[in-house]
Design a protein around this motif. Structure first.
Motif, short mmCIF file in Angstrom:
data_model
loop_
_atom_site.label_atom_id
_atom_site.label_comp_id
_atom_site.label_asym_id
_atom_site.label_seq_id
_atom_site.Cartn_x
_atom_site.Cartn_y
_atom_site.Cartn_z
N ASN A 690 0.75 -1.39 0.06
CA ASN A 690 -0.05 -0.08 -0.06
C ASN A 690 0.92 1.41 0.00
OD1 ASN A 690 -2.24 -2.04 -0.06
ND2 ASN A 690 -2.55 -1.53 2.12
N ALA A 691 2.02 1.18 0.68
CA ALA A 691 3.06 2.32 0.71
C ALA A 691 3.55 2.48 -0.65
CB ALA A 691 4.02 2.36 1.66
N ILE A 692 3.84 1.44 -1.34
CA ILE A 692 4.34 1.58 -2.84
C ILE A 692 3.34 2.19 -3.47
CG2 ILE A 692 4.97 0.18 -4.96
CD1 ILE A 692 6.50 -1.85 -2.90
N PHE A 693 2.09 1.72 -3.30
CA PHE A 693 1.07 2.59 -4.51
C PHE A 693 1.11 4.11 -4.15
CE2 PHE A 693 -3.29 4.01 -5.11
CZ PHE A 693 -3.59 3.71 -6.13
N ALA A 694 0.91 4.45 -2.75
CA ALA A 694 1.09 5.74 -2.40
C ALA A 694 2.26 6.54 -3.12
CB ALA A 694 1.17 5.79 -0.85
N ALA A 695 3.50 5.94 -3.10
CA ALA A 695 4.84 6.36 -3.70
C ALA A 695 4.62 6.57 -5.22
CB ALA A 695 6.01 5.56 -3.24
N THR A 696 4.09 5.32 -5.77
CA THR A 696 4.29 5.20 -7.05
C THR A 696 3.09 5.26 -8.08
OG1 THR A 696 4.52 2.84 -7.14
CG2 THR A 696 6.52 3.93 -6.72
N GLY A 697 2.06 5.03 -7.07
CA GLY A 697 0.72 4.79 -8.04
C GLY A 697 0.65 3.35 -8.58
N LYS A 698 1.65 2.64 -8.25
CA LYS A 698 1.71 1.09 -8.84
C LYS A 698 1.18 0.20 -8.08
CE LYS A 698 4.65 -2.27 -11.12
NZ LYS A 698 5.68 -2.47 -12.11
N ARG A 699 0.03 -0.67 -8.08
CA ARG A 699 -0.66 -1.46 -7.37
C ARG A 699 -0.05 -3.00 -7.62
NH1 ARG A 699 -2.73 -1.30 -2.67
NH2 ARG A 699 -3.77 0.54 -3.42
N ILE A 700 0.52 -3.37 -6.59
CA ILE A 700 1.13 -4.88 -6.65
C ILE A 700 0.09 -5.73 -5.94
CG2 ILE A 700 2.95 -6.29 -5.74
CD1 ILE A 700 4.71 -3.88 -5.70
N ARG A 701 -0.15 -6.81 -7.15
CA ARG A 701 -1.15 -7.74 -6.74
C ARG A 701 -0.64 -9.13 -6.67
NH1 ARG A 701 -4.09 -4.52 -10.39
NH2 ARG A 701 -5.30 -3.07 -9.28
N THR A 702 1.03 -9.44 -7.00
CA THR A 702 1.49 -10.52 -6.90
C THR A 702 2.79 -10.44 -6.24
OG1 THR A 702 0.48 -11.22 -9.12
CG2 THR A 702 2.39 -12.33 -8.55
N LEU A 703 2.99 -11.24 -5.36
CA LEU A 703 4.22 -11.30 -4.56
C LEU A 703 5.20 -12.33 -5.01
CD1 LEU A 703 3.11 -11.12 -0.90
CD2 LEU A 703 3.72 -9.19 -2.44
N PRO A 704 6.41 -11.99 -5.01
CA PRO A 704 7.03 -11.03 -4.15
C PRO A 704 7.45 -9.60 -5.12
CG PRO A 704 8.80 -12.35 -4.91
CD PRO A 704 7.44 -13.00 -5.21
N PHE A 705 7.80 -8.54 -4.30
CA PHE A 705 7.74 -7.36 -4.81
C PHE A 705 8.74 -7.35 -6.00
CE2 PHE A 705 6.52 -5.57 -0.59
CZ PHE A 705 5.23 -5.69 -0.80
N VAL A 706 9.91 -7.99 -6.05
CA VAL A 706 10.92 -8.04 -7.02
C VAL A 706 10.30 -8.46 -8.20
CG1 VAL A 706 12.97 -8.40 -5.45
CG2 VAL A 706 11.65 -10.40 -6.38
N ARG A 707 9.31 -9.37 -8.32
CA ARG A 707 8.64 -9.48 -9.51
C ARG A 707 8.00 -8.60 -10.25
NH1 ARG A 707 4.72 -14.69 -9.96
NH2 ARG A 707 5.50 -14.63 -12.00
N ALA A 708 7.60 -7.53 -9.57
CA ALA A 708 7.05 -6.28 -10.23
C ALA A 708 8.40 -5.22 -10.56
CB ALA A 708 6.13 -5.39 -9.16
N GLY A 709 9.49 -5.87 -10.51
CA GLY A 709 10.62 -4.84 -10.97
C GLY A 709 11.15 -4.05 -10.06
N PHE A 710 11.24 -4.31 -8.87
CA PHE A 710 11.79 -3.64 -7.71
C PHE A 710 12.92 -4.50 -7.43
CE2 PHE A 710 7.19 -2.44 -7.18
CZ PHE A 710 7.42 -0.84 -7.37
N THR A 711 13.80 -3.53 -6.99
CA THR A 711 14.95 -3.99 -6.28
C THR A 711 15.17 -3.44 -5.05
OG1 THR A 711 16.53 -2.39 -6.95
CG2 THR A 711 16.55 -4.19 -8.32
N ALA A 712 15.79 -4.48 -3.95
CA ALA A 712 15.69 -3.93 -2.57
C ALA A 712 16.94 -4.18 -2.02
CB ALA A 712 14.78 -4.71 -1.74
#
Lengths: 712, 150
Positions: A690-712
């Motif tokens: 939900n914080a990622i959505f607030a920051a980017t407008g991108k809604r993540i519906r599949t885990l993990p986040f790295v699959r959505a192209g994020f690195t950590a």
């Protein structure tokens, strides 16, 4: 040579001279099984002439601090001097140590303090009453004229006193009272204090004995490889050259795997690695991600088992002003505790002794008795510290292997898995998919929730499970079906889809995925309604003060609503599990290269009466990191019937540099304690999403986040 | 035979030179405070000091420590007196299950020798060990406490 400390302490203690409450243990424990109340004392409390009070913890210590929390409960009612308290693991598997929540000896389900809150205090109260009775006899005064404080019984009228150490021997000869009056919360001097854990000195000096550290005279070591394909078996292997290697004693075919037994672990491991093994892959060799995804997708249009239904969701959706629809997915997950699976067993013709880092010592006895054809009373289970559990150590596979290998080798054997075996032969958190339709009325009020979940079922994996299943597996729907938001028309149903991948309990079980599903979708719905996600939730729990309270605390501590720079955002989630309520606010930033950083997490937990705030804070922080690791990186995939991932390289973990600061506020409460080890996990994935959505407008519906192209 | 010192005591072992130092320390020397976590130098549970340098002993052959000085978690305290790092760990109540903490404490000992007043970036770079209990928040506090920064 050093022995596992927890074990060694226990063994030494049972040989200690019989003063205080240390009476011959085994016969007394047998009586205890018949329910004689006094006997609990002999198994739980021992007071020495030097005033040392030894208190036994009946639960597995796997990091949660229970080896301190349960003795705190006993000590509170005993009125002893906490500075003189020593802890000890239980000396044997016995009914008196059964987890009151389970009816057997086992640690899981965030149940230890919940289950023992009253029974452990009663033990302390009984022991105190016996010491007071002994003092009354000694002074020739009524027990009611005496008071206790810090390990001393006082008779104020005559200014006489006697210490517990002086009274222990006489007290031990008395019968324990069946009824004792427990303290009211306002009289607590130990419960609720942030006390230091009593196991940590050994854990900063390397002395703490884990399962992997057990040393038994004459012991051999085993390394093991199991069939890469689930359900497969051993084909052929070449052992003649292996048996010539230094120290190698035996090669053992366990059918599902091969083990090499040697005089040192590395000699076993390097021999196993040198051995050519072919496998019989069996029926599951074609299973892969596509096959699993296809079957799960098909499940959405099959007949479902209703987990919970309220009102008329179909009608409410048909008449809703706005309908939001989304599909969410989570993968299989491994537990990966830091201590790889291991167990030591010594099986002889008439005895089976086991040293195991297990969450389930009670069930271990039955497993060992069946495997060895020995009576359960010929089986001894020695407890060690556990290098993490998270549900994995409720399984029996590693224990069974140690028993079979000791039988085959004719000697005590310690089997140690490689990390690769651990990752590829875990019992996994089921993958799960869900479709949710939510309906809003014209005012933006949530009036309908229709959710279908399709996933493998842990309950179906039990050999006793009805086929086809007759009800929705609670471990698949918990965290969605039992959500306590006020939604007038509501349905959660479930379609089980089972595969050859073994599934099991993983920290917070079904809540781990359903917390993500529900709290992410709720965020979508709030935005669709044009409402602030925090305010939206407040409306849904307006009549549930404890939920509302944790939500408000987390929002306040998490600076909800305060401005943040571009590319940063906050997310909120609220979840109830194991009886406790947790709200979390995560603050994240995402840079131009999609690098995701979770900076801060503010948690509020209402777990009823807190016993040790020090360990509650630590457990909530732990639960957050565990859930965050899975949300960022965690994904076990299947190809050709086997797990693709191998080790921390391709199944990565959050490390210090990626760890957020985690603030924990514990709600003050006098309600009986509820769970602590797990409830912090479910809210973190949705709070961050939900914080990622607030920051980017991108809604993540599949885990993990790295699959959505994020690195950590 | 390969000879080296462990916690200032001389040892000679008959393990093959390519045996990982970890298993020699644990099974041949008999000091089990150093832990096995991954076997590929990823998690750091096996961290020891070799001539003062933090070394992941699961992937370091015993043959390479011949004539060198190895310090394990058991070698940090002076009798019953804990080292500054151990004391900070205890005061901060860092460990949960405790399995990774030997490696964390040894790695921190090496860090503070190189950077007595480490920055957060230096702490992040030095402590790449994995803790599955998630004790990281308290680890950072304890490192700073041991360094006299908190």
């Amino acid at each position: 040579m050093k022995r596992a400390n927890f074990v060694a302490t226990t063994a030494a203690a049972s040989g200690v001279f019989a003063l205080g409450f240390e009476l011959p243990l085994k016969p007394r424990l047998a009586e205890a099984a018949e329910g004689a109340p006094a006997i609990r004392l002999q198994g739980f409390v021992r007071i020495a002439p030097d005033e040392t009070v030894t208190i036994v913890s009946p639960q597995a210590e796997m990091g949660q601090g229970v080896a301190t929390s349960i003795p705190m409960l006993v000590a509170e009612e005993l009125d002893c001097d906490w500075a003189r308290v020593r802890i000890e693991s239980f000396p044997t598997v016995d009914k008196i140590y059964n987890n009151p929540a389970f009816g057997t000896m086992g640690t899981g389900g965030s149940s230890s303090v919940r289950g023992w809150y009253l029974p452990a205090r009663k033990v302390g109260g009984q022991a105190r009453a016996m010491l007071v009775a002994a003092a009354a006899a000694k002074f020739g005064v009524p027990a009611t004229d005496l008071r206790t404080q810090n390990g001393v019984v006082y008779h104020d009228a005559s200014s006489r006193k006697a210490t517990y150490g002086e009274l222990a021997s006489a007290a031990a000869a008395l019968t324990a009272p069946t009824d004792v009056t427990l303290k009211t919360a306002d009289k607590f001097t130990i419960i609720g204090k942030p006390l230091r854990r009593l196991d940590l000195r050994d854990k900063v000096t390397g002395r703490a004995g884990f399962g992997i550290d057990v040393v038994v005279p004459g012991m051999l070591f085993a390394a093991i490889k199991q069939s890469p394909v689930f359900g497969g078996g051993v084909g052929r292997y070449e052992e003649s050259s292996i048996l010539k290697r230094p120290g190698v004693k035996k090669v053992v075919n366990l059918k599902s795997g091969v083990a090499v037994v040697a005089d040192r672990y590395w000699r076993a491991k390097s021999a196993l690695d040198a051995m050519a093994i072919t496998w019989q892959d069996g029926a599951n060799a074609a299973l892969d991600e596509t096959a699993i995804a296809t079957a799960i997708a098909a499940g959405f249009s099959e007949t479902a088992l209703v987990a919970k239904k309220v009102g008329d969701p179909d009608a409410a959706l048909a008449s809703a002003a706005k309908v939001v629809t989304a599909e969410y997915h989570v993968p299989y997950l491994a537990h990966a505790p830091m201590e790889p699976m291991n167990c030591t067993a010594s099986v002889t013709a008439d005895r089976c002794e086991i040293w195991a880092p297990t969450q389930a010592p009670g069930p271990v006895v039955g497993v060992a008795a069946r495997l060895t054809n020995l009576a359960p009373d010929k089986v001894t289970v020695n407890m060690t510290y556990l290098g993490g559990g998270f549900g994995r150590r409720f399984a029996m596979d590693f224990v069974q292997q140690a028993i079979l290998l000791s039988q085959a080798a004719g000697a005590p054997v310690k089997v140690i898995w490689s990390r690769e075996e651990d990752v590829q032969h875990d019992v996994y958190r089921p993958r799960s998919s869900t479709r949710i339709k939510a309906g809003l009325d014209a005012s933006g009020k949530l009036v309908a929730w229709q959710q279908r979940i399709v996933s493998p079922s842990i309950a179906n994996a039990s050999p006793n499970a009805p086929n086809p299943p007759t009800k929705a597996d609670s471990t698949s729907v918990e965290g969605s079906a039992d959500k306590r938001y006020t939604i007038p028309n509501f349905i959660v149903d479930y379609v089980p889809k089972d595969f050859a991948v073994p599934v099991f309990y993983w920290r917070s079980v079904g809540n781990s995925q359903n917390g993500f599903f529900f709290e992410s979708m709720l965020d979508e719905v709030a935005h669709a309604a044009g409402k602030d996600p925090y305010a939206f939730r407040k409306e849904l729990v307006a009549d549930k003060p404890r939920l509302l309270n944790v939500l408000e605390i987390a929002a306040k501590n998490g600076n909800w609503g305060k401005p943040l720079p571009k590319g940063s955002g906050r997310g909120i989630a609220l979840h109830e599990s194991f009886g406790s309520m947790v709200a979390e606010v995560a603050e994240v930033s995402v840079d131009a290269k999609n690098h995701l950083r979770v900076h801060r997490v503010s948690c509020a937990i209402d777990c009823g009466q807190v016993v040790n705030p020090n360990t509650v804070e630590a457990q909530v922080q732990s639960a957050v990191i565990y859930g965050l690791t899975a949300a960022l990186f965690g994904r076990i995939t299947i190809n050709k019937g086997r797990v693709v991932q191998t080790n921390f390289t391709d199944y990565p973990m959050v490390r210090l540099a990626q760890a957020p600061h985690i603030n924990v506020e514990i709600v003050k409460s006098a309600i009986a304690p509820t769970g602590v080890g797990e409830p912090g996990t479910p809210p973190i994935a949705p709070a961050v999403a939900n914080a990622i959505f607030a920051a980017t407008g991108k809604r993540i519906r599949t885990l993990p986040f790295v699959r959505a192209g994020f690195t950590a | 035979m390969i000879s080296f010192s462990v916690n200032k005591k001389r040892v000679s072992v008959d393990d093959a030179p390519d045996t990982p130092l970890l298993w020699v320390i644990r099974d041949t020397v008999g000091l089990t405070g150093t832990k096995f976590g991954c076997g590929i130098a990823q998690c750091g549970a096996c961290t020891v000091l070799v001539d003062g340098s933090p070394t992941r002993s699961c992937s370091f052959p015993v043959g390479a420590v011949a004539g060198k000085s190895v310090t394990t978690i058991e070698g940090l305290a002076n009798g019953e007196t804990l080292s500054a790092v151990q004391q900070a760990w205890l005061e901060t109540q860092v460990p949960q299950c405790g399995y990774c903490q030997s490696g964390m404490i040894v790695a921190t000992t090496a860090l503070l020798k190189e950077h007595p007043k480490p920055t957060d970036a230096q702490i992040d770079a030095a402590l790449t060990n994995i803790c599955r209990c998630g004790t990281y928040d308290r680890i950072r506090v304890a490192v700073k406490k041991a360094a006299g920064l908190a």
